[in-house]
Design a protein around this motif. Structure first.
Motif, PDB file in Angstrom:
ATOM      1  N   ASN A   1       1.005  -1.715   0.019  1.00 31.95           N
ATOM      2  CA  ASN A   1       0.281  -0.268  -0.210  1.00 31.95           C
ATOM      3  C   ASN A   1       0.682   1.051   0.312  1.00 31.95           C
ATOM      4  OD1 ASN A   1      -1.863  -1.913   0.643  1.00 31.95           O
ATOM      5  ND2 ASN A   1      -2.900  -0.596   1.263  1.00 31.95           N
ATOM      6  N   LYS A   2       1.752   1.014  -0.056  1.00 27.90           N
ATOM      7  CA  LYS A   2       3.591   1.573   0.098  1.00 27.90           C
ATOM      8  C   LYS A   2       3.207   2.747  -0.964  1.00 27.90           C
ATOM      9  CE  LYS A   2       6.628   2.133   2.845  1.00 27.90           C
ATOM     10  NZ  LYS A   2       7.844   1.674   3.363  1.00 27.90           N
ATOM     11  N   LEU A   3       2.669   4.454  -1.262  1.00 24.47           N
ATOM     12  CA  LEU A   3       2.940   5.453  -2.306  1.00 24.47           C
ATOM     13  C   LEU A   3       4.501   5.780  -1.956  1.00 24.47           C
ATOM     14  CD1 LEU A   3      -0.230   7.332  -1.928  1.00 24.47           C
ATOM     15  CD2 LEU A   3       0.113   5.449  -3.574  1.00 24.47           C
ATOM     16  N   GLY A   4       4.672   6.657  -1.359  1.00 18.67           N
ATOM     17  CA  GLY A   4       5.650   7.270  -0.955  1.00 18.67           C
ATOM     18  C   GLY A   4       7.033   6.975   0.052  1.00 18.67           C
ATOM     19  N   GLU A   5       8.161   7.770   0.010  1.00 21.85           N
ATOM     20  CA  GLU A   5       8.463   7.242   1.321  1.00 21.85           C
ATOM     21  C   GLU A   5       9.572   8.769   1.114  1.00 21.85           C
ATOM     22  OE1 GLU A   5      11.528   4.488   2.961  1.00 21.85           O
ATOM     23  OE2 GLU A   5      10.984   3.501   0.664  1.00 21.85           O
ATOM     24  N   GLY A   6      10.117   8.875   2.203  1.00 20.29           N
ATOM     25  CA  GLY A   6      11.078  10.226   2.783  1.00 20.29           C
ATOM     26  C   GLY A   6      11.332  10.638   4.305  1.00 20.29           C
ATOM     27  N   SER A   7      12.668  10.836   4.258  1.00 19.13           N
ATOM     28  CA  SER A   7      13.198  11.571   5.738  1.00 19.13           C
ATOM     29  C   SER A   7      11.984  11.616   6.794  1.00 19.13           C
ATOM     30  CB  SER A   7      14.074  12.814   5.489  1.00 19.13           C
ATOM     31  OG  SER A   7      13.096  13.781   5.242  1.00 19.13           O
ATOM     32  N   PHE A   8      10.815  12.435   6.142  1.00 17.73           N
ATOM     33  CA  PHE A   8       9.129  12.710   6.707  1.00 17.73           C
ATOM     34  C   PHE A   8       8.732  11.293   7.358  1.00 17.73           C
ATOM     35  CE2 PHE A   8       7.822  12.443   2.966  1.00 17.73           C
ATOM     36  CZ  PHE A   8       6.721  11.811   2.782  1.00 17.73           C
ATOM     37  N   GLY A   9       8.541  10.188   6.273  1.00 19.19           N
ATOM     38  CA  GLY A   9       8.137   8.640   7.141  1.00 19.19           C
ATOM     39  C   GLY A   9       7.370   8.050   5.597  1.00 19.19           C
ATOM     40  N   SER A  10       6.565   7.640   5.727  1.00 18.88           N
ATOM     41  CA  SER A  10       6.128   7.104   4.596  1.00 18.88           C
ATOM     42  C   SER A  10       5.092   7.330   4.099  1.00 18.88           C
ATOM     43  CB  SER A  10       6.175   5.472   5.107  1.00 18.88           C
ATOM     44  OG  SER A  10       7.128   5.472   5.256  1.00 18.88           O
ATOM     45  N   VAL A  11       4.083   7.207   2.972  1.00 20.10           N
ATOM     46  CA  VAL A  11       2.687   7.583   2.313  1.00 20.10           C
ATOM     47  C   VAL A  11       2.442   6.658   2.173  1.00 20.10           C
ATOM     48  CG1 VAL A  11       0.998   8.558   1.469  1.00 20.10           C
ATOM     49  CG2 VAL A  11       3.062  10.061   2.476  1.00 20.10           C
ATOM     50  N   TYR A  12       0.827   6.236   2.758  1.00 26.03           N
ATOM     51  CA  TYR A  12       0.307   4.503   2.454  1.00 26.03           C
ATOM     52  C   TYR A  12      -0.892   4.874   1.780  1.00 26.03           C
ATOM     53  CZ  TYR A  12       3.960   2.913   5.525  1.00 26.03           C
ATOM     54  OH  TYR A  12       4.341   1.911   5.905  1.00 26.03           O
ATOM     55  N   TRP A  13      -1.433   4.067   0.374  1.00 25.96           N
ATOM     56  CA  TRP A  13      -2.874   4.332   0.122  1.00 25.96           C
ATOM     57  C   TRP A  13      -4.029   3.350   0.916  1.00 25.96           C
ATOM     58  CZ3 TRP A  13      -6.283  -0.007  -1.370  1.00 25.96           C
ATOM     59  CH2 TRP A  13      -7.253   0.334  -2.028  1.00 25.96           C
ATOM     60  N   GLY A  14      -5.066   3.635   1.193  1.00 22.17           N
ATOM     61  CA  GLY A  14      -5.824   3.755   1.904  1.00 22.17           C
ATOM     62  C   GLY A  14      -7.577   3.485   1.684  1.00 22.17           C
ATOM     63  N   GLN A  15      -8.453   2.554   2.007  1.00 21.98           N
ATOM     64  CA  GLN A  15      -9.999   2.985   1.725  1.00 21.98           C
ATOM     65  C   GLN A  15     -10.942   2.157   2.968  1.00 21.98           C
ATOM     66  OE1 GLN A  15     -11.080  -0.697  -1.180  1.00 21.98           O
ATOM     67  NE2 GLN A  15     -12.154   1.124  -2.040  1.00 21.98           N
ATOM     68  N   LEU A  16     -11.241   3.259   2.784  1.00 22.68           N
ATOM     69  CA  LEU A  16     -12.188   4.065   3.993  1.00 22.68           C
ATOM     70  C   LEU A  16     -13.672   2.508   4.055  1.00 22.68           C
ATOM     71  CD1 LEU A  16     -12.088   7.625   5.015  1.00 22.68           C
ATOM     72  CD2 LEU A  16     -10.847   5.912   6.761  1.00 22.68           C
ATOM     73  N   TRP A  17     -14.214   2.711   5.537  1.00 23.75           N
ATOM     74  CA  TRP A  17     -15.444   1.104   5.242  1.00 23.75           C
ATOM     75  C   TRP A  17     -15.887   1.817   4.053  1.00 23.75           C
ATOM     76  CZ3 TRP A  17     -20.154   2.981   6.745  1.00 23.75           C
ATOM     77  CH2 TRP A  17     -20.347   4.707   6.526  1.00 23.75           C
ATOM     78  N   ASP A  18     -16.728   3.275   3.740  1.00 21.97           N
ATOM     79  CA  ASP A  18     -17.664   3.915   2.604  1.00 21.97           C
ATOM     80  C   ASP A  18     -17.205   3.339   1.997  1.00 21.97           C
ATOM     81  OD1 ASP A  18     -15.763   5.599   3.287  1.00 21.97           O
ATOM     82  OD2 ASP A  18     -17.061   6.784   3.327  1.00 21.97           O
ATOM     83  N   GLY A  19     -15.720   2.606   1.631  1.00 22.48           N
ATOM     84  CA  GLY A  19     -15.146   2.943   0.037  1.00 22.48           C
ATOM     85  C   GLY A  19     -14.926   4.031  -0.680  1.00 22.48           C
ATOM     86  N   SER A  20     -14.150   4.816   0.180  1.00 24.44           N
ATOM     87  CA  SER A  20     -13.603   6.085  -0.271  1.00 24.44           C
ATOM     88  C   SER A  20     -12.389   5.635  -0.596  1.00 24.44           C
ATOM     89  CB  SER A  20     -13.599   6.996   0.456  1.00 24.44           C
ATOM     90  OG  SER A  20     -14.087   7.314   2.070  1.00 24.44           O
TER      91      SER A  20
END
Length: 362
Positions: free
Chosen positions: A42-61
């Motif tokens: 699910n990881k979209l990218g990473e850097g010195s700050f940490g990481s960014v992940y894709w996610g999907q909520l219970w309502d599908g968004s």
């Protein structure tokens, strides 16, 4: 909107007379579930700050979740700054906040998910092989990004300096509309101030000289970075090209040399296959080089940039087109290659965008 920390949680205070925020507080459990426990896939990218992940909520968004690295004063500061900035801004070309989570030592910021990821991914990452950026899309991205920066510099109160304008911080929605993102390094500009002296943060190749060397930051620093971004968008090249182990060449020196020889066609990204509007390409390149001048007082404002990119000021463009800086090839040649010492780049942040799409998502 004001933020402060109390017992490890972020509290919010709604200003009297203002509408309720369009974001909310997420639980850590909810975000673990949405991102499949922050799974690598699910990881979209990473850097010195940490990481960014894709996610999907219970309502599908769909959402994008920035998970800052293990708690530290720096992470706490960047988390607070970004929330403070995001709570102030509303613009179609700026990424919107969906919410945040602050539980224990976890600090997470939740954004809208941009289906076409970032400009970086299309120029240098996975999508670069698909050639999805035709010339019309590139022009729209250039103008849309500039309009987002105009809001920060001239419409937000107080004015905001982004300090990290770059390709990986320009996200693209399903229609390839640009959204400027990542406000962890942003600064609020006090009324009447000409500049701020601050610790240098940013990315190699995009930093204005006066900021990189002296820590002097103002709106003009963002204009410089945007000039680099325009050259990158037009040519498909990275901001700095490695010629050998010690020598680098900036995209500005490379492009300026070609402009002085009137070889604009050689600046165009080969992936365009010659399918671009010659007048627009020339306009974008010349405006980019005016933005990326060493002396801040010679750079245009972002309002000027918008006007020029749209072709709304023929007189201003005539003066740019006939500027002395585009006539002297000797000055370009003397500064064509730059030696960069690796140990001088300690303050630079580097984001890494994954070279693959999300499984079953794009």
């Amino acid at each position: 909107m004001a933020f402060w920390f109390c017992c490890g949680k972020v509290s919010t205070r709604r200003r009297r007379g203002k509408e309720q925020p369009k974001w909310r507080v997420f639980s850590l459990k909810e975000l673990h579930s949405a991102t499949n426990n922050f799974n690598y896939d699910n990881k979209l990218g990473e850097g010195s700050f940490g990481s960014v992940y894709w996610g999907q909520l219970w309502d599908g968004s769909q959402i994008a979740v920035k998970r800052l690295k293990v708690w530290s004063n720096r992470a706490e500061t960047e988390f607070t700054v970004e929330l403070e900035i995001l709570a102030r801004i509303r613009h179609k070309n700026l990424l919107s906040l969906r919410g945040y989570c602050a539980e224990g030592q976890e600090r997470l910021i939740v954004y809208e998910y941009m289906q076409n990821l970032s400009l970086h991914s299309h120029l240098h990452g996975h999508h670069s092989f698909e050639c999805l950026l035709d010339w019309n899309r590139r022009m729209n991205i250039a103008i849309g990004s500039a309009e987002g920066i105009v809001y920060l510099h001239h419409q937000a109160t107080p004015h905001i300096i982004h300090r990290d304008i770059k390709a990986s911080n320009v996200l693209l929605d399903s229609d390839f509309r640009a959204r400027v993102a990542d406000f962890g390094f942003a600064k609020l500009m006090p009324d009447g101030a000409t500049h701020m002296t601050t610790k240098v943060k940013g990315t190699l190749g995009y930093l204005a000289p006066e900021y990189a060397m002296l820590g002097k930051a103002n709106e003009s620093c963002d204009v410089y970075s945007f000039g680099i971004l325009l050259l990158e968008l037009t040519s498909g090249k990275r901001p700095i090209e490695k010629l050998n182990s010690t020598v680098r060449r900036s995209i500005v020196d490379w492009a300026l040399h070609l402009v002085c020889e009137k070889k604009f066609s050689e600046i165009a990204d080969p992936r365009l296959n010659g399918n671009y509007v010659e007048g627009e390409l020339k306009r974008v390149v010349l405006v980019a080089l005016m933005c990326a001048q060493d002396l801040p007082e010679k750079r245009p404002t972002i309002l000027d940039v918008i006007e020029l990119l749209k072709g709304e000021s023929k007189d201003k463009f005539y003066h740019i087109e006939n500027s002395e800086m585009f006539r002297s090839l000797l000055a370009v040649e003397s500064n064509d290659e730059t030696s960069v010492a690796e140990d001088s780049l300690d303050y630079i942040s580097e984001e890494k965008e994954l070279q693959r799409p999300l499984k079953g998502n794009n």
